[in-house]
Design an enzyme around this catalytic site. Sequence first.
Site, short mmCIF file in Angstrom:
data_model
loop_
_atom_site.label_atom_id
_atom_site.label_comp_id
_atom_site.label_asym_id
_atom_site.label_seq_id
_atom_site.Cartn_x
_atom_site.Cartn_y
_atom_site.Cartn_z
N TYR A 101 27.20 55.12 -6.91
CA TYR A 101 26.64 55.90 -5.81
C TYR A 101 25.16 56.15 -6.04
O TYR A 101 24.32 55.92 -5.16
CB TYR A 101 27.39 57.22 -5.66
CG TYR A 101 26.95 58.04 -4.47
CD1 TYR A 101 27.68 58.04 -3.30
CD2 TYR A 101 25.79 58.82 -4.53
CE1 TYR A 101 27.28 58.78 -2.19
CE2 TYR A 101 25.37 59.55 -3.43
CZ TYR A 101 26.12 59.54 -2.27
OH TYR A 101 25.70 60.26 -1.18
N GLY A 159 21.66 65.24 3.33
CA GLY A 159 22.67 64.40 2.73
C GLY A 159 23.12 64.95 1.40
O GLY A 159 22.98 66.14 1.11
N CYS A 160 23.66 64.08 0.56
CA CYS A 160 24.14 64.50 -0.75
C CYS A 160 23.01 65.14 -1.55
O CYS A 160 21.92 64.60 -1.66
CB CYS A 160 24.69 63.29 -1.50
SG CYS A 160 25.14 63.64 -3.21
N PHE A 161 23.30 66.30 -2.14
CA PHE A 161 22.23 66.99 -2.87
C PHE A 161 21.81 66.29 -4.15
O PHE A 161 20.74 66.56 -4.69
CB PHE A 161 22.56 68.46 -3.14
CG PHE A 161 23.96 68.79 -3.59
CD1 PHE A 161 24.78 67.87 -4.21
CD2 PHE A 161 24.47 70.07 -3.35
CE1 PHE A 161 26.07 68.21 -4.62
CE2 PHE A 161 25.75 70.43 -3.75
CZ PHE A 161 26.56 69.49 -4.40
N TRP A 162 22.61 65.35 -4.64
CA TRP A 162 22.21 64.62 -5.85
C TRP A 162 20.88 63.92 -5.64
O TRP A 162 20.02 63.94 -6.51
CB TRP A 162 23.27 63.58 -6.21
CG TRP A 162 24.62 64.12 -6.55
CD1 TRP A 162 24.94 65.40 -6.89
CD2 TRP A 162 25.84 63.38 -6.58
NE1 TRP A 162 26.29 65.50 -7.14
CE2 TRP A 162 26.87 64.28 -6.96
CE3 TRP A 162 26.17 62.04 -6.34
CZ2 TRP A 162 28.20 63.86 -7.09
CZ3 TRP A 162 27.49 61.64 -6.47
CH2 TRP A 162 28.50 62.54 -6.85
#
Length: 244
Positions: free
Chosen positions: A211, A65-68
């Site tokens: 987010y 998913g999102c690397f954050w």
Amino acid sequence: MATKHSHPWIAVLSGAALLAALAAGGLSFHFTHARAAELDRAVPPPALDQSAGASARETLILAGGCFWGIQGVFQHVRGVEQAVSGYDGGGASTAQYETVSTGTTGHAESVRITYDPRVISYGQLLRIYFSVATDPTQLNQQYPDSGPQYRGEIFATTPDQDKIARAYIAQLNEAKVWSEPIATIVGRDTGFYVAEGYHQNYLTLHPDSDYIATFDLPKVTALQKTFPAEFLAQPVLVPDVKDQ
């Protein structure tokens, strides 16, 4: 940069409004496993793990998913020396955020984790990954972000990593840890490309982002609760990154 391109509505919904809309069925994406209550159980440890060696530094590359969120979780893991957001699975010429976001480059948003195997093993890092950092049953998607760039993939950097990761996925599937089969795949690291500076340390720099607050901070909370011995209160940040 405050939103993921695939779902710009996150920019206009507060965390509370977003959760209310989800509860009311007003948003259509798969959110079944995003509840924090489902992120605080440790999956079984791997039956096969790396042997303790003389090396003081090894590398693991994960996509989920999102690397954050992946970066934010592993920056709080004891034994991790650095966790860098970037791209793996495609070529150098397309390793830019805007291009990767089209889902046509072969890249996945990934995190390169440098760790000390004398402090934490490869297998234990995978255990944390499957327990709190990602929902491994989602195919080409993680929560609001969909497309192959958000797939779950372990990019093996050595034959041993490949063998251990495949055995662990088989073990978890056999144990039916989840009601659905694991969609996370094991691939080969063909080149990791560091992401733009504004993507580094994003969770730490933007804790009030809707987010981050909705999808990623619960993972860090789950890490602290589920793996207290491995939890590092002070994150290990990528140096020389300014708040952009």
